[in-house]
Design an enzyme around this catalytic site. Structure first.
Site, short mmCIF file in Angstrom:
data_model
loop_
_atom_site.label_atom_id
_atom_site.label_comp_id
_atom_site.label_asym_id
_atom_site.label_seq_id
_atom_site.Cartn_x
_atom_site.Cartn_y
_atom_site.Cartn_z
N ASP A 1 0.85 -1.19 0.00
CA ASP A 1 0.00 0.00 0.00
C ASP A 1 0.89 1.23 0.00
OD1 ASP A 1 -2.02 -1.82 0.16
OD2 ASP A 1 -2.86 -1.09 2.05
N ASP B 1 -15.23 -3.83 -1.79
CA ASP B 1 -14.85 -3.53 -0.41
C ASP B 1 -16.13 -3.25 0.36
OD1 ASP B 1 -12.19 -3.51 -1.45
OD2 ASP B 1 -12.51 -1.44 -2.08
#
Length: 240
Positions: free
Chosen positions: A8, A129
């Site tokens: 990330d 998500d």
């Protein structure tokens, strides 16, 4: 089941968030390229990158870092974060990524997803998500009214080959995956389902494999040492 290490990116560094909260950021490295090479050396056959700044901004922002990673490793690199129109998706492929992950656009503009699947085929992956089974958008900062199972079914009908399911409440927590919600997306002849969020032990990976999950994205557990990637790949992908 394929194990996919996550990188990330935020401000050019390798970080992890807790439950997608930008206020709960832990920095795990200042050299994402070296981290990618580390995961490739450990046996990863694919690397998962999220441009966190891009997800927040609505357009990719860490382009130089992403390009450097794709040049430094020989395995496929998949990218998500801020890819919400055809131009940014085309630009992402120019950076050398093999697959792009679309989240918000799947909810907002399924017609574009259909068009992109026709153009790029299996290189289009959908990221679903969710909190409590409801899909979140805009870098997890907004909530839709659509259920994850409904969106997965719709995307499958559009020809999407792969879906990454992230349970936001588990992400970065090292608790355990949401087995029930993840398994609910697995359908005969449907898209391959890749699990993300809450993975902390090899036993979690084994359970996901038993449920018919095609892949697992591992983030925090790798950076904290809860899971050794090389050992986990040997156990899960190669049967010990």
């Amino acid at each position: 089941m394929q194990l996919i290490p996550a990188i990330d990116l935020r401000d050019g560094r390798c970080v992890r968030l807790v439950q997608g909260d930008f206020e709960q950021t832990t920095v795990y490295g200042d050299d994402p390229v070296a981290v990618a090479q580390q995961w490739e050396a450990a046996g990863a056959a694919r690397i998962h990158i999220v441009d966190l700044d891009g997800a927040k901004a609505g357009r990719p922002t860490q382009t130089s870092t992403i390009a450097a990673i794709t040049k430094a490793v020989s395995v496929p690199v998949q990218l998500g974060g801020g890819l919400r129109d055809a131009a940014s998706i085309a630009a992402a492929f120019e950076l050398g990524v093999s697959d792009v992950i679309l989240g918000t656009v799947a909810v907002r503009n399924p017609e574009l997803v259909a068009e992109l699947v026709r153009q790029y085929g299996k290189a289009i992956t959908i990221g679903i998500d969710a909190r409590n089974g409801v899909v979140a958008t805009e870098g997890w900062l907004a909530s839709s009214r659509q259920r994850a199972t409904e969106l997965a079914e719709q995307m499958g009908q559009l020809g999407v080959a792969r879906i990454i399911y992230t349970d936001i409440s588990r992400d970065g927590t090292l608790s355990e995956p949401n087995y029930a919600q993840t398994a609910a997306l697995v359908t005969p002849n449907g898209p391959a389902i890749i699990a993300s969020g809450g993975i902390a032990r090899v036993e979690h990976l084994a359970r996901l494999a038993e449920l018919g999950i095609s892949g697992a994205i591992i983030g925090t557990a790798l950076y904290t040492g809860h899971i050794d990637l090389a050992s986990a790949i040997q156990t899960i992908e190669h049967g010990g």
